[in-house]
Write a protein that holds these residues in place. Structure first.
Motif, mmCIF file in Angstrom:
data_model
loop_
_atom_site.group_PDB
_atom_site.id
_atom_site.type_symbol
_atom_site.label_atom_id
_atom_site.label_comp_id
_atom_site.label_asym_id
_atom_site.label_seq_id
_atom_site.Cartn_x
_atom_site.Cartn_y
_atom_site.Cartn_z
ATOM 1 N N UNK A 142 0.833 -1.201 0.000
ATOM 2 C CA UNK A 142 0.000 0.000 0.000
ATOM 3 C C UNK A 142 0.868 1.251 0.000
ATOM 4 N N UNK A 143 1.900 1.253 0.831
ATOM 5 C CA UNK A 143 2.810 2.399 0.906
ATOM 6 C C UNK A 143 3.526 2.597 -0.431
ATOM 7 N N UNK A 144 4.031 1.512 -1.004
ATOM 8 C CA UNK A 144 4.724 1.606 -2.296
ATOM 9 C C UNK A 144 3.786 2.119 -3.386
ATOM 10 N N UNK A 145 2.537 1.650 -3.380
ATOM 11 C CA UNK A 145 1.580 2.086 -4.390
ATOM 12 C C UNK A 145 1.265 3.568 -4.249
ATOM 13 N N UNK A 146 1.161 4.041 -3.009
ATOM 14 C CA UNK A 146 0.932 5.481 -2.801
ATOM 15 C C UNK A 146 2.099 6.305 -3.330
ATOM 16 N N UNK A 147 3.310 5.798 -3.176
ATOM 17 C CA UNK A 147 4.480 6.496 -3.706
ATOM 18 C C UNK A 147 4.466 6.505 -5.229
ATOM 19 N N UNK A 148 4.123 5.383 -5.825
ATOM 20 C CA UNK A 148 4.058 5.319 -7.296
ATOM 21 C C UNK A 148 2.989 6.259 -7.834
ATOM 22 N N UNK A 149 1.837 6.266 -7.174
ATOM 23 C CA UNK A 149 0.739 7.113 -7.644
ATOM 24 C C UNK A 149 1.032 8.598 -7.451
ATOM 25 N N UNK A 150 2.044 8.887 -6.654
ATOM 26 C CA UNK A 150 2.482 10.280 -6.506
ATOM 27 C C UNK A 150 3.375 10.714 -7.649
ATOM 28 N N UNK A 151 3.739 9.757 -8.527
ATOM 29 C CA UNK A 151 4.497 10.094 -9.734
ATOM 30 C C UNK A 151 5.932 9.640 -9.728
ATOM 31 N N UNK A 152 6.220 8.489 -9.090
ATOM 32 C CA UNK A 152 7.612 8.062 -8.948
ATOM 33 C C UNK A 152 7.810 6.596 -9.319
ATOM 34 N N UNK A 153 8.954 6.335 -9.952
ATOM 35 C CA UNK A 153 9.409 4.961 -10.178
ATOM 36 C C UNK A 153 10.326 4.603 -9.013
ATOM 37 N N UNK A 154 10.154 3.430 -8.464
ATOM 38 C CA UNK A 154 10.788 3.061 -7.213
ATOM 39 C C UNK A 154 11.836 1.971 -7.383
ATOM 40 N N UNK A 155 12.870 2.056 -6.564
ATOM 41 C CA UNK A 155 13.840 0.973 -6.388
ATOM 42 C C UNK A 155 13.891 0.697 -4.889
ATOM 43 N N UNK A 156 13.458 -0.489 -4.503
ATOM 44 C CA UNK A 156 13.300 -0.843 -3.097
ATOM 45 C C UNK A 156 14.269 -1.950 -2.732
ATOM 46 N N UNK A 157 15.033 -1.725 -1.669
ATOM 47 C CA UNK A 157 16.086 -2.676 -1.336
ATOM 48 C C UNK A 157 16.256 -2.788 0.178
ATOM 49 N N UNK A 158 16.529 -4.002 0.633
ATOM 50 C CA UNK A 158 16.911 -4.209 2.031
ATOM 51 C C UNK A 158 18.424 -4.109 2.107
ATOM 52 N N UNK A 159 18.903 -3.038 2.733
ATOM 53 C CA UNK A 159 20.333 -2.797 2.861
ATOM 54 C C UNK A 159 20.831 -3.379 4.190
ATOM 55 N N UNK A 160 21.916 -4.105 4.126
ATOM 56 C CA UNK A 160 22.590 -4.587 5.322
ATOM 57 C C UNK A 160 23.783 -3.664 5.549
ATOM 58 N N UNK A 161 23.650 -2.803 6.561
ATOM 59 C CA UNK A 161 24.629 -1.733 6.748
ATOM 60 C C UNK A 161 26.045 -2.257 6.868
ATOM 61 N N UNK A 162 26.222 -3.425 7.489
ATOM 62 C CA UNK A 162 27.562 -3.975 7.669
ATOM 63 C C UNK A 162 28.225 -4.335 6.344
ATOM 64 N N UNK A 163 27.442 -4.467 5.273
ATOM 65 C CA UNK A 163 28.009 -4.730 3.952
ATOM 66 C C UNK A 163 28.476 -3.461 3.253
ATOM 67 N N UNK A 164 28.202 -2.309 3.857
ATOM 68 C CA UNK A 164 28.537 -1.020 3.247
ATOM 69 C C UNK A 164 29.485 -0.204 4.117
ATOM 70 N N UNK A 165 30.300 -0.892 4.904
ATOM 71 C CA UNK A 165 31.335 -0.213 5.670
ATOM 72 C C UNK A 165 30.882 0.329 7.002
ATOM 73 N N UNK A 166 29.677 -0.011 7.445
ATOM 74 C CA UNK A 166 29.160 0.428 8.743
ATOM 75 C C UNK A 166 29.462 -0.666 9.774
#
Length: 354
Positions: A142-166
């Motif tokens: 529902x949240x993603x659909x509301x964002x799309x209907x606001x006029x946006x193409x989305x890229x959604x990802x689960x980031x694991x901070x420890x894989x990015x130097x955190x």
């Protein structure tokens, strides 16, 4: 070559500025795309003061302190970029996990949708806990659909901070949206670029001195110090109890076996997740027999050493625990800026895209 741009950044639920700190330190590889602060909102007075002090000291009135439900969004200045880590209370796996059905917290994501629809920024970034994917019946979609209907193409990802130097095992969903009419494609930055980073707790906490801001070490009771002395680095109280080394009088009576209770850092591994809330025993503990200082927590969240948090000890601890790690924000924002600059970068497939 594309013309460069300085994006004006607006932010809701800004917290103490972890997301903004990382974003405002970001710049495209050619130096032509970057961001500047426009305005921010949070309801917590100490948090707003921390943000003002570190992010926009020359423009303190640009931080609107108060309930977002009372914020006149249409009166805010124009923005080109938007960020919001909408409150995660109703999406976290710890608690009732009510999602949108939670009247107090579940609907707060919608105020970000109002910002998107009114200002139509060129891009946005939204952050939340990993538990958002399973909250409610179909809340995430529902949240993603509301964002799309606001006029946006989305890229959604689960980031694991420890894989990015955190230096912390912190897993968060980040949604990047690019406005539909803009010919820019965002891709998830590859963690391979950070595989050689030393993210051990030992390295993360090296060189901290008592004269750094927020370095107060909280005094623990003799009972807690004794309990910690029986817990090995990397262990929690339940593991010590299972080994049979913990004296009966030092055992915890509750049967709610949360893994963080009196859990020590392992100096050779990244920290476990730094949290904002919780009762006794969940505050984060050094591999020696003491609680972490707020400066150590800030290091684990990759805040700069000169980043000063406003408020008493517990308020500062809360602010740090709620923040987005600065470095993770910088990684994602830099990828956005490189996307706008047309600069290729090493990427991976988004793991939550439909």
């Amino acid at each position: 070559m594309k013309k460069g741009k300085i994006f004006k950044l607006g932010e809701l639920y800004c917290g103490p500025g972890g997301l903004a700190c990382g974003a405002l330190n970001s710049v495209s590889d050619d130096g032509r795309f970057k961001l500047t602060h426009a305005w921010a909102n949070d309801y917590h007075p100490d948090t707003c003061e921390t943000y003002r002090l570190n992010i926009c000291p020359d423009n303190p009135k640009s931080v609107y302190c108060g309930d977002v439900r009372d914020l006149d969004i249409k009166s805010l200045s124009k923005i080109d970029a938007f960020a919001y880590g909408f409150p995660c209370n109703s999406f976290s796996n710890v608690g009732e996990h009510q999602g949108i059905a939670n009247e107090k917290f579940g609907q707060l994501y919608w105020y970000g949708i109002e910002v998107l629809r009114h200002f139509q920024p060129q891009w946005f970034m939204a952050e939340n806990v990993s538990g958002i994917r399973s909250a409610g019946t179909n809340d995430f979609q529902t949240i993603l659909q509301d964002m799309r209907e606001s006029g946006y193409k989305l890229v959604t990802n689960l980031y694991k901070a420890e894989q990015y130097g955190v230096p912390q095992t912190r897993h968060r969903v980040i949604i990047v949206g690019i406005r539909d009419d803009i010919d820019v494609e965002f891709k998830v930055p590859s963690p391979e670029l950070f595989k050689d980073c030393d993210i051990s707790s030992r390295t993360a906490l090296e060189g901290i001195t008592e004269d750094m801001p927020n370095s107060e070490c909280r005094k623990l009771s003799d009972t807690v110090v004794r309990r910690l002395s029986y817990i090995k680095p990397g262990q929690n109280v339940w593991q010590a109890e299972a080994e049979g080394t913990l004296p009966e009088e030092l055992r915890i009576k509750t049967r709610t076996k949360i893994s963080q209770i009196y859990r020590k850092l392992d100096p050779e591994k990244p920290s476990y997740t730094i949290t904002a809330a919780g009762g006794g025993g969940t505050f984060g503990y050094h591999w020696t027999d003491r609680e972490l200082t707020n400066r150590e927590r800030a290091r684990i969240q990759t805040f700069p050493d000169n980043y000063k948090f406003v408020g008493n000890y517990s308020s500062v601890r809360r602010q740090i625990g709620m923040a987005v790690p600065c470095k993770l924000s910088e990684v994602v924002t830099t990828a956005v800026l490189n996307s706008f600059a047309g600069i290729p970068y090493e990427s991976v497939e988004a793991n939550l895209n439909e």
